[in-house]
Design a protein around this motif. Sequence first.
Motif, PDB file in Angstrom:
ATOM      1  N   SER A 102       0.888  -1.187   0.021  1.00 48.12           N
ATOM      2  CA  SER A 102       0.030  -0.044  -0.083  1.00 48.12           C
ATOM      3  C   SER A 102       0.892   1.247  -0.053  1.00 48.12           C
ATOM      4  CB  SER A 102      -1.130  -0.059   1.078  1.00 48.12           C
ATOM      5  OG  SER A 102      -1.702   1.064   1.286  1.00 48.12           O
ATOM      6  N   GLY A 103       0.361   2.000  -0.853  1.00 49.94           N
ATOM      7  CA  GLY A 103       1.408   3.478  -0.852  1.00 49.94           C
ATOM      8  C   GLY A 103       2.416   3.475  -1.605  1.00 49.94           C
ATOM      9  N   SER A 104       2.749   2.343  -2.185  1.00 52.94           N
ATOM     10  CA  SER A 104       3.953   2.170  -3.400  1.00 52.94           C
ATOM     11  C   SER A 104       3.774   2.992  -4.626  1.00 52.94           C
ATOM     12  CB  SER A 104       4.281   0.616  -3.433  1.00 52.94           C
ATOM     13  OG  SER A 104       2.938   0.152  -4.175  1.00 52.94           O
ATOM     14  N   TRP A 105       4.702   3.194  -5.135  1.00 52.75           N
ATOM     15  CA  TRP A 105       4.927   3.966  -6.565  1.00 52.75           C
ATOM     16  C   TRP A 105       5.212   2.801  -7.525  1.00 52.75           C
ATOM     17  CZ3 TRP A 105       3.473   9.176  -7.512  1.00 52.75           C
ATOM     18  CH2 TRP A 105       3.189   9.831  -6.193  1.00 52.75           C
ATOM     19  N   PHE A 106       5.208   2.895  -8.729  1.00 48.84           N
ATOM     20  CA  PHE A 106       5.524   2.251 -10.045  1.00 48.84           C
ATOM     21  C   PHE A 106       5.706   3.204 -11.155  1.00 48.84           C
ATOM     22  CE2 PHE A 106       6.153  -0.437 -13.477  1.00 48.84           C
ATOM     23  CZ  PHE A 106       6.745  -1.609 -13.197  1.00 48.84           C
ATOM     24  N   ALA A 107       6.963   3.479 -11.643  1.00 50.70           N
ATOM     25  CA  ALA A 107       7.258   4.482 -12.518  1.00 50.70           C
ATOM     26  C   ALA A 107       7.676   3.734 -13.753  1.00 50.70           C
ATOM     27  CB  ALA A 107       8.170   5.571 -12.113  1.00 50.70           C
ATOM     28  N   MET A 108       7.276   3.888 -14.804  1.00 50.91           N
ATOM     29  CA  MET A 108       7.990   3.255 -16.255  1.00 50.91           C
ATOM     30  C   MET A 108       7.955   4.264 -17.382  1.00 50.91           C
ATOM     31  SD  MET A 108       4.559   0.964 -17.748  1.00 50.91           S
ATOM     32  CE  MET A 108       5.808   1.078 -19.506  1.00 50.91           C
ATOM     33  N   GLN A 109       9.055   4.041 -17.985  1.00 55.31           N
ATOM     34  CA  GLN A 109       9.091   4.545 -19.403  1.00 55.31           C
ATOM     35  C   GLN A 109       9.692   3.756 -20.461  1.00 55.31           C
ATOM     36  OE1 GLN A 109      11.515   5.942 -22.298  1.00 55.31           O
ATOM     37  NE2 GLN A 109      12.836   6.304 -20.406  1.00 55.31           N
ATOM     38  N   VAL A 110       8.983   3.676 -21.655  1.00 58.24           N
ATOM     39  CA  VAL A 110       9.629   3.112 -22.826  1.00 58.24           C
ATOM     40  C   VAL A 110       9.669   3.923 -23.933  1.00 58.24           C
ATOM     41  CG1 VAL A 110       8.929   0.680 -21.936  1.00 58.24           C
ATOM     42  CG2 VAL A 110       7.095   2.311 -22.912  1.00 58.24           C
ATOM     43  N   PRO A 111      10.338   3.517 -24.712  1.00 51.56           N
ATOM     44  CA  PRO A 111      10.568   4.316 -26.315  1.00 51.56           C
ATOM     45  C   PRO A 111       9.279   3.814 -26.970  1.00 51.56           C
ATOM     46  CG  PRO A 111      11.924   2.475 -26.178  1.00 51.56           C
ATOM     47  CD  PRO A 111      11.532   2.452 -24.868  1.00 51.56           C
ATOM     48  N   GLY A 112       8.928   4.681 -27.613  1.00 54.51           N
ATOM     49  CA  GLY A 112       7.531   4.833 -28.611  1.00 54.51           C
ATOM     50  C   GLY A 112       7.603   5.126 -29.792  1.00 54.51           C
ATOM     51  N   ASN A 113       8.757   4.905 -30.711  1.00 55.85           N
ATOM     52  CA  ASN A 113       9.314   5.310 -31.593  1.00 55.85           C
ATOM     53  C   ASN A 113       9.493   4.381 -32.861  1.00 55.85           C
ATOM     54  OD1 ASN A 113      11.395   4.118 -30.359  1.00 55.85           O
ATOM     55  ND2 ASN A 113      13.005   5.427 -31.678  1.00 55.85           N
ATOM     56  N   PHE A 114       8.625   2.944 -32.550  1.00 55.67           N
ATOM     57  CA  PHE A 114       8.639   2.005 -33.401  1.00 55.67           C
ATOM     58  C   PHE A 114       7.980   1.869 -34.638  1.00 55.67           C
ATOM     59  CE2 PHE A 114       9.431   0.707 -29.099  1.00 55.67           C
ATOM     60  CZ  PHE A 114      10.898   0.032 -29.134  1.00 55.67           C
ATOM     61  N   ASP A 115       7.169   3.180 -34.803  1.00 51.99           N
ATOM     62  CA  ASP A 115       6.822   3.474 -36.127  1.00 51.99           C
ATOM     63  C   ASP A 115       7.447   4.779 -36.872  1.00 51.99           C
ATOM     64  OD1 ASP A 115       4.876   1.432 -35.937  1.00 51.99           O
ATOM     65  OD2 ASP A 115       3.382   2.833 -35.011  1.00 51.99           O
ATOM     66  N   SER A 116       8.614   4.994 -36.081  1.00 50.44           N
ATOM     67  CA  SER A 116       9.346   5.989 -36.775  1.00 50.44           C
ATOM     68  C   SER A 116      10.104   5.525 -37.902  1.00 50.44           C
ATOM     69  CB  SER A 116      10.328   6.880 -35.662  1.00 50.44           C
ATOM     70  OG  SER A 116      11.180   5.943 -35.434  1.00 50.44           O
ATOM     71  N   PRO A 117      10.638   6.763 -38.835  1.00 51.20           N
ATOM     72  CA  PRO A 117      11.483   6.222 -40.000  1.00 51.20           C
ATOM     73  C   PRO A 117      12.651   5.314 -39.431  1.00 51.20           C
ATOM     74  CG  PRO A 117      10.828   8.353 -40.237  1.00 51.20           C
ATOM     75  CD  PRO A 117      10.369   8.083 -38.793  1.00 51.20           C
TER      76      PRO A 117
END
Length: 262
Positions: A124-139
Amino acid sequence: MRWDPTRYAAFRDERSRPFHDLVAQVGLEAPRRVVDLGCGPGALTATLAERWPSAHVIGVDSSAEMLAEAAPSAERLPNLSFEQGAIEDWTPTAEDDVVVTNAALQWVPSHVELLPGWLAAMPSGSWFAMQVPGNFDSPSHALMRAVAAEGPWAAALDGVLRADPVLDPAAYLDLFEDAGFATTAWETTYMQLLPGEDPVLAWVRGTGLRPALAALDQADPTGATTAAFEAAYAERLRQAYPASRHGTVYPFRRVFAVAHRR
């Protein structure tokens, strides 16, 4: 598939910006344990140990090469340690008050299925922080897949490069909210100004191109096939990302979600 810490660090400042934007949204003052999943060479994990000096901060990574690079940080900071292990095999403990994962879950095809179990196990009270690249449709990535399918290396690269390894921000928001976490999700496109010759190729060599390079090296240890593939890919990249007098602009989309367990 081996990681090259030196090649990965070639754009250290550019790669670190999303991490700092991510963890700035975590609002816990004194966590007991902080876990960095997919910690890489450990420099960013060390900033978590400095931010929360009373917490036990643990970096988890599958790469022995990356953890060797991280080891000096653990010697410098008594509350920091590193463990070798696959993200797929990790499970939270009852004291994991903060979990951070930065540019790592895109390498875990099952992460969408794993997230609900991880979240259910967090306190309880915990935090989950995520980040991923979202450029898989980029040139940069679309051309990577196109060149991989066109040349004499196509058989060696069949099925190696994934087109859809992550969700969009709204889908991650739904996933975390369904697990009982108050969630903020967003995306940011960083306009990276890259110097030098063929800088986009140099960038993806350290990350997204790695599976293709590993497969080509295995298929042709002489390196001739790898060199031919890179030459064809570099030519297409130069057309897609022309150099300017200031450098080469590389738009890089990132997907973020920060969630706090109610």
